[in-house]
Design a protein around this motif. Structure first.
Motif, PDB file in Angstrom:
ATOM      1  N   VAL A 544       0.832  -1.195   0.000  1.00  0.00           N
ATOM      2  CA  VAL A 544       0.000   0.000   0.000  1.00  0.00           C
ATOM      3  C   VAL A 544       0.871   1.250   0.000  1.00  0.00           C
ATOM      4  O   VAL A 544       0.609   2.225  -0.708  1.00  0.00           O
ATOM      5  CB  VAL A 544      -0.948   0.005   1.221  1.00  0.00           C
ATOM      6  CG1 VAL A 544      -1.734   1.305   1.274  1.00  0.00           C
ATOM      7  CG2 VAL A 544      -1.880  -1.182   1.158  1.00  0.00           C
ATOM      8  N   GLU A 545       1.955   1.219   0.792  1.00  0.00           N
ATOM      9  CA  GLU A 545       2.851   2.368   0.845  1.00  0.00           C
ATOM     10  C   GLU A 545       3.515   2.600  -0.512  1.00  0.00           C
ATOM     11  O   GLU A 545       3.635   3.736  -0.980  1.00  0.00           O
ATOM     12  CB  GLU A 545       3.908   2.141   1.921  1.00  0.00           C
ATOM     13  CG  GLU A 545       3.352   2.241   3.335  1.00  0.00           C
ATOM     14  CD  GLU A 545       4.364   1.799   4.370  1.00  0.00           C
ATOM     15  OE1 GLU A 545       5.388   1.234   3.965  1.00  0.00           O
ATOM     16  OE2 GLU A 545       4.123   2.008   5.565  1.00  0.00           O
ATOM     17  N   MET A 546       3.945   1.511  -1.154  1.00  0.00           N
ATOM     18  CA  MET A 546       4.550   1.655  -2.465  1.00  0.00           C
ATOM     19  C   MET A 546       3.554   2.224  -3.456  1.00  0.00           C
ATOM     20  O   MET A 546       3.875   3.083  -4.270  1.00  0.00           O
ATOM     21  CB  MET A 546       5.069   0.306  -2.959  1.00  0.00           C
ATOM     22  CG  MET A 546       6.344  -0.157  -2.280  1.00  0.00           C
ATOM     23  SD  MET A 546       6.968  -1.662  -3.024  1.00  0.00           S
ATOM     24  CE  MET A 546       7.266  -1.122  -4.688  1.00  0.00           C
ATOM     25  N   GLN A 547       2.320   1.734  -3.385  1.00  0.00           N
ATOM     26  CA  GLN A 547       1.290   2.220  -4.285  1.00  0.00           C
ATOM     27  C   GLN A 547       1.044   3.710  -4.040  1.00  0.00           C
ATOM     28  O   GLN A 547       0.812   4.483  -4.973  1.00  0.00           O
ATOM     29  CB  GLN A 547      -0.014   1.433  -4.065  1.00  0.00           C
ATOM     30  CG  GLN A 547      -1.118   1.753  -5.073  1.00  0.00           C
ATOM     31  CD  GLN A 547      -0.840   1.169  -6.440  1.00  0.00           C
ATOM     32  OE1 GLN A 547       0.028   0.319  -6.587  1.00  0.00           O
ATOM     33  NE2 GLN A 547      -1.572   1.630  -7.435  1.00  0.00           N
ATOM     34  N   ALA A 548       1.107   4.118  -2.777  1.00  0.00           N
ATOM     35  CA  ALA A 548       0.826   5.504  -2.443  1.00  0.00           C
ATOM     36  C   ALA A 548       1.885   6.450  -3.026  1.00  0.00           C
ATOM     37  O   ALA A 548       1.597   7.618  -3.289  1.00  0.00           O
ATOM     38  CB  ALA A 548       0.755   5.678  -0.935  1.00  0.00           C
ATOM     39  N   GLN A 549       3.102   5.938  -3.230  1.00  0.00           N
ATOM     40  CA  GLN A 549       4.142   6.794  -3.792  1.00  0.00           C
ATOM     41  C   GLN A 549       3.856   7.153  -5.249  1.00  0.00           C
ATOM     42  O   GLN A 549       4.257   8.207  -5.726  1.00  0.00           O
ATOM     43  CB  GLN A 549       5.505   6.102  -3.671  1.00  0.00           C
ATOM     44  CG  GLN A 549       5.955   5.874  -2.236  1.00  0.00           C
ATOM     45  CD  GLN A 549       6.035   7.152  -1.447  1.00  0.00           C
ATOM     46  OE1 GLN A 549       6.577   8.137  -1.910  1.00  0.00           O
ATOM     47  NE2 GLN A 549       5.472   7.137  -0.245  1.00  0.00           N
ATOM     48  N   ARG A 550       3.207   6.243  -5.971  1.00  0.00           N
ATOM     49  CA  ARG A 550       2.705   6.496  -7.323  1.00  0.00           C
ATOM     50  C   ARG A 550       3.785   6.696  -8.377  1.00  0.00           C
ATOM     51  O   ARG A 550       3.457   6.848  -9.551  1.00  0.00           O
ATOM     52  CB  ARG A 550       1.777   7.714  -7.337  1.00  0.00           C
ATOM     53  CG  ARG A 550       0.590   7.633  -6.418  1.00  0.00           C
ATOM     54  CD  ARG A 550      -0.427   6.608  -6.870  1.00  0.00           C
ATOM     55  NE  ARG A 550      -1.017   6.963  -8.135  1.00  0.00           N
ATOM     56  CZ  ARG A 550      -1.808   6.152  -8.845  1.00  0.00           C
ATOM     57  NH1 ARG A 550      -2.036   4.919  -8.406  1.00  0.00           N
ATOM     58  NH2 ARG A 550      -2.337   6.529  -9.969  1.00  0.00           N
ATOM     59  N   LEU A 551       5.052   6.730  -8.006  1.00  0.00           N
ATOM     60  CA  LEU A 551       6.087   6.950  -8.992  1.00  0.00           C
ATOM     61  C   LEU A 551       6.154   5.731  -9.899  1.00  0.00           C
ATOM     62  O   LEU A 551       6.450   4.623  -9.449  1.00  0.00           O
ATOM     63  CB  LEU A 551       7.431   7.187  -8.302  1.00  0.00           C
ATOM     64  CG  LEU A 551       8.597   7.608  -9.186  1.00  0.00           C
ATOM     65  CD1 LEU A 551       9.557   8.485  -8.393  1.00  0.00           C
ATOM     66  CD2 LEU A 551       9.355   6.409  -9.736  1.00  0.00           C
ATOM     67  N   GLY A 552       5.861   5.918 -11.172  1.00  0.00           N
ATOM     68  CA  GLY A 552       5.844   4.796 -12.093  1.00  0.00           C
ATOM     69  C   GLY A 552       6.402   5.162 -13.450  1.00  0.00           C
ATOM     70  O   GLY A 552       6.300   6.309 -13.898  1.00  0.00           O
ATOM     71  N   ILE A 553       7.007   4.187 -14.097  1.00  0.00           N
ATOM     72  CA  ILE A 553       7.620   4.379 -15.413  1.00  0.00           C
ATOM     73  C   ILE A 553       7.099   3.297 -16.349  1.00  0.00           C
ATOM     74  O   ILE A 553       7.250   2.103 -16.073  1.00  0.00           O
ATOM     75  CB  ILE A 553       9.167   4.295 -15.348  1.00  0.00           C
ATOM     76  CG1 ILE A 553       9.717   5.277 -14.325  1.00  0.00           C
ATOM     77  CG2 ILE A 553       9.770   4.531 -16.725  1.00  0.00           C
ATOM     78  CD1 ILE A 553      10.002   4.652 -12.963  1.00  0.00           C
ATOM     79  N   THR A 554       6.482   3.724 -17.427  1.00  0.00           N
ATOM     80  CA  THR A 554       6.026   2.788 -18.450  1.00  0.00           C
ATOM     81  C   THR A 554       6.983   2.846 -19.629  1.00  0.00           C
ATOM     82  O   THR A 554       7.166   3.908 -20.239  1.00  0.00           O
ATOM     83  CB  THR A 554       4.611   3.145 -18.935  1.00  0.00           C
ATOM     84  OG1 THR A 554       3.717   3.152 -17.821  1.00  0.00           O
ATOM     85  CG2 THR A 554       4.130   2.136 -19.967  1.00  0.00           C
ATOM     86  N   ILE A 555       7.609   1.725 -19.943  1.00  0.00           N
ATOM     87  CA  ILE A 555       8.495   1.645 -21.106  1.00  0.00           C
ATOM     88  C   ILE A 555       7.701   1.072 -22.273  1.00  0.00           C
ATOM     89  O   ILE A 555       7.196  -0.050 -22.201  1.00  0.00           O
ATOM     90  CB  ILE A 555       9.719   0.759 -20.817  1.00  0.00           C
ATOM     91  CG1 ILE A 555      10.531   1.329 -19.653  1.00  0.00           C
ATOM     92  CG2 ILE A 555      10.592   0.634 -22.058  1.00  0.00           C
ATOM     93  CD1 ILE A 555      11.703   0.455 -19.230  1.00  0.00           C
ATOM     94  N   VAL A 556       7.559   1.868 -23.326  1.00  0.00           N
ATOM     95  CA  VAL A 556       6.897   1.414 -24.548  1.00  0.00           C
ATOM     96  C   VAL A 556       7.994   1.029 -25.535  1.00  0.00           C
ATOM     97  O   VAL A 556       8.687   1.895 -26.089  1.00  0.00           O
ATOM     98  CB  VAL A 556       5.980   2.498 -25.133  1.00  0.00           C
ATOM     99  CG1 VAL A 556       5.357   2.029 -26.435  1.00  0.00           C
ATOM    100  CG2 VAL A 556       4.892   2.867 -24.123  1.00  0.00           C
ATOM    101  N   LEU A 557       8.167  -0.271 -25.718  1.00  0.00           N
ATOM    102  CA  LEU A 557       9.244  -0.805 -26.554  1.00  0.00           C
ATOM    103  C   LEU A 557       8.702  -1.089 -27.955  1.00  0.00           C
ATOM    104  O   LEU A 557       7.920  -2.022 -28.152  1.00  0.00           O
ATOM    105  CB  LEU A 557       9.793  -2.094 -25.926  1.00  0.00           C
ATOM    106  CG  LEU A 557      10.752  -2.926 -26.764  1.00  0.00           C
ATOM    107  CD1 LEU A 557      11.997  -2.129 -27.126  1.00  0.00           C
ATOM    108  CD2 LEU A 557      11.132  -4.204 -26.021  1.00  0.00           C
ATOM    109  N   LEU A 558       9.093  -0.277 -28.924  1.00  0.00           N
ATOM    110  CA  LEU A 558       8.710  -0.477 -30.320  1.00  0.00           C
ATOM    111  C   LEU A 558       9.767  -1.385 -30.952  1.00  0.00           C
ATOM    112  O   LEU A 558      10.842  -0.940 -31.339  1.00  0.00           O
ATOM    113  CB  LEU A 558       8.629   0.866 -31.042  1.00  0.00           C
ATOM    114  CG  LEU A 558       7.649   1.883 -30.433  1.00  0.00           C
ATOM    115  CD1 LEU A 558       7.750   3.223 -31.145  1.00  0.00           C
ATOM    116  CD2 LEU A 558       6.221   1.351 -30.480  1.00  0.00           C
ATOM    117  N   ASN A 559       9.461  -2.659 -31.005  1.00  0.00           N
ATOM    118  CA  ASN A 559      10.457  -3.674 -31.372  1.00  0.00           C
ATOM    119  C   ASN A 559      10.329  -4.050 -32.839  1.00  0.00           C
ATOM    120  O   ASN A 559       9.437  -4.807 -33.231  1.00  0.00           O
ATOM    121  CB  ASN A 559      10.276  -4.910 -30.488  1.00  0.00           C
ATOM    122  CG  ASN A 559      11.384  -5.937 -30.704  1.00  0.00           C
ATOM    123  OD1 ASN A 559      12.259  -5.748 -31.565  1.00  0.00           O
ATOM    124  ND2 ASN A 559      11.360  -7.009 -29.939  1.00  0.00           N
TER     125      ASN A 559
END
Length: 643
Positions: A544-559
């Motif tokens: 829950v604490e990790m979720q609350a931090q909300r810092l997220g990175i989505t890598i869109v890999l165009l392969n």
């Protein structure tokens, strides 16, 4: 043999790091090593005692660590420091140092070294580290062996000050430079406008290497009497006001001629900068050709021209001569569009004037600068807006012929129509090409988030499909040397300043920095530290604490499984050498790579599936990877319909 005093070592470095923090260095990226132990431990101690002043990140790979710090500095506008041990570790910083130099990113390089008596005698992990980065750094200092007398402590602080002054150069403002990590000022950034560079300090250390970090006055040594106002700490900005006859002459020139603004990378750092630049453009009825890294495409202004690359023909020609200006004002480096740079060269050869505005240098690869104004772009814009009012105000602006601006607005609208038409066609196909997925990213990326574009085809796709609007995005890339080194690490560093970040990247660039996925663990550690937990501590509410931090990175890999950009370059051939030397397919199982680092993974092959996968990652903390298979061949034909 001399023996180090752990107390002296600690107090010397305590003064040094305390002063770094006062001058805006709040992020330190450490790569583990023995000889750098004093640097690492003192920085870590400051982060424990005063986490609001300094945050320590750990990356075991020096090359990736340097690019991670580069991303932190690029996104925040203030210096980040990197710490490594002696020997080959120093050389692994080199690519990021060169990128920081070319992109003007403030980076403070702190390298541990063997003491003088062990140099040149075959001691292990020892080489000549003096001036290791040559002319690629703005300043180098060979630090002395640590001492704790008052003069030595005052020197440690002065060395830190000098390093920050050299690294910051003409960065936007002291307030931005000194803002805390994750501050509102950082979140307001819309581009990576920096005018700093890398500096290098080399620290020799004798054994024992472990400093005494338990001293109560660890960070108090060498302090001068406290200033009456803490604002005395800061960096002096270059004078940006263009006054007197020069401003009046330029205002008259812009009023009397068809003029446009070519806004390159780093033209604006904030929304307020962008508003000031567009007010300048409106005052002189100037079309603004805005690079995706300029920070201006978040302005839906009718004078904003974002599709100019699609307007130019091969070689930088235009079908409509009415689009050619008599005066070009350029902010920042030349844009991503090669055709735009070629077009400017043609205009200069025909007699057009180019006014370059930059706080440091022209960066004019066309060698066609008519006038150079040493100023921050936003300061120049404000000065010229004031001058326009003085030189006739609204009456003079109304009298100016607006056919030139109208011609650019028509051309821009036609190019946008081609992109919208391609969107419609892509929606009807299951094998939509990479541009359609980039358009989806731009549409779905949250307001105020960061979009980091890799080089090669990724940043060109962003350039083509990033249409202007009122959504605030911070768009970044490593365009200093246009390389693929450390791209994922840089994006992860920049992501520390935003709740959500999206990286658009190709397969070869991803493979080149695949070990950056190991930072998934470090991001979890940072979440635990932010929540007041001991790293590694497991509690019922940890998730829950990790979720609350909300810092997220989505890598869109165009392969596309290879170097697709070479399909558009003169090297293209049907002969065997082309695939062997340039396309270089690697056949990598990225799902297995993601699993190895605990990174959530999805593979999609339709726009509908992509929309769902991307939106799901917006609720996931840490790194997520979406792989999109796209064709390797035919890139020129797929992009050709937009030009």
């Amino acid at each position: 043999m001399t023996v180090a005093d752990p107390r002296q070592t600690a107090r010397f470095l305590g003064a040094f790091f305390d002063e770094l923090a006062k001058w805006g260095v709040h992020d330190v990226v450490v790569s583990p090593g023995s000889r750098s132990t004093p640097l690492s431990m003192v920085a870590y101690e400051l982060s424990c005692r005063a986490p609001e002043r300094m945050r320590v990140y750990v990356d075991v790979d020096e090359r990736g660590a340097a690019f991670f710090a580069l991303g932190l500095a690029k996104a925040s506008g203030r210096p980040a420091a990197i710490v490594c041990t002696s020997g080959s570790a120093v050389a692994n910083y080199y690519p990021a140092v060169m990128e920081a130099e070319s992109s003007r990113v403030p980076l403070v390089v702190l390298t541990g070294d063997r003491p003088p008596q062990l140099q040149g005698l075959g001691a292990p992990q020892t080489c000549d580290q003096l001036h290791a980065y040559g002319s690629h750094v703005r300043a180098f200092r060979a630090m002395p062996l640590p001492a704790a007398d008052e003069q030595s402590l005052r020197f440690a602080r002065q060395a830190a000050r000098e390093a920050c002054i050299a690294a910051m150069g003409a960065c936007p403002s002291p307030s931005q430079a000194r803002g805390a990590a994750g501050s509102e000022a950082a979140h307001q950034r819309i581009a990576g406008a920096c005018f700093g560079g890398p500096v290098h300090l080399n620290f020799p250390f004798d054994e024992p290497l472990k400093p005494d970090t338990k001293l109560d006055d660890l960070f108090d040594g060498g302090l001068a009497p406290a200033p009456a106002n803490d604002a005395a700490h800061g960096l002096v900005q270059p004078q940006g006001h263009i006054s007197g006859a020069a401003a009046a002459d330029m205002a008259r020139t812009l009023q009397a001629n068809d003029a446009l603004l070519l806004a390159g990378e780093g033209s604006c750092a904030t929304i307020e900068d962008a508003k000031a630049v567009m007010e300048f453009a409106r005052a002189f009825a100037m079309p603004v050709l805005a690079d995706p890294l300029s920070g201006l495409r978040c302005c839906p202004d009718e004078l904003l021209v974002e599709n100019y690359d699609s307007v130019f023909e091969t070689g930088g020609e235009v079908a409509d001569e009415q689009l050619n200006p008599q005066v070009i004002v350029r902010f920042g480096r030349y844009p991503i569009s090669k055709k735009a740079t070629q077009w400017v060269r043609r205009l200069e050869e025909a007699g057009a004037l180019q006014i370059v505005v930059d706080p440091l240098e022209t960066r004019d690869t066309n060698a066609g600068t008519t006038a150079f104004v040493r100023a921050m772009p936003v300061d120049f814009a404000r000065s010229m807006t004031r001058a326009e009012r003085t030189e006739g105000g609204p009456a003079a602006a109304a009298a100016k012929e607006h056919a030139f601006a109208a011609a650019w607005q028509r051309a821009n609208a036609e190019a946008a129509g081609r992109i919208f038409a391609a969107d419609t066609a892509a929606n009807q196909q299951a094998d939509a090409f990479e541009g359609a997925y980039v358009r989806r990213v731009l549409q779905l990326a949250p307001e105020g988030s960061c979009l980091f574009a890799a080089n090669s085809m990724s940043v060109r796709a962003v350039d083509t499909f990033y249409l202007k609007g009122d959504k605030r995005l911070c768009v970044l890339a490593n365009r200093g040397l246009n390389g693929i080194d450390g791209t994922v690490s840089t994006a992860l560093g920049a992501a520390q300043l935003f709740e959500r970040t999206t990286l658009v990247v190709g397969d070869l660039t991803m493979l080149h920095d695949i070990n950056a996925l190991a930072l998934q663990r470090e991001l979890r550690v940072q979440c635990q530290l932010a929540a007041g937990r001991t790293p590694g501590e497991t509690t019922p509410d940890s998730n829950v604490e990790m979720q609350a931090q909300r810092l997220g990175i989505t890598i869109v890999l165009l392969n596309n499984n290879g170097g697709g950009i070479f399909d558009m370059l003169p090297q293209k051939s049907s002969e065997a050498y082309f695939e062997r030397l340039f396309l270089t397919p690697q056949d990598v199982n990225f799902q297995a790579a993601a699993a190895a680092f605990g990174v959530p993974y999805a593979k999609v092959d339709t726009l509908q599936a992509f929309d769902q996968a991307y939106c799901e990652t917006l609720d996931v903390p840490g790194i997520s990877l979406i792989e999109v298979p796209v064709p390797l061949e035919g890139i020129r034909e797929r992009y050709g319909r937009f030009w």
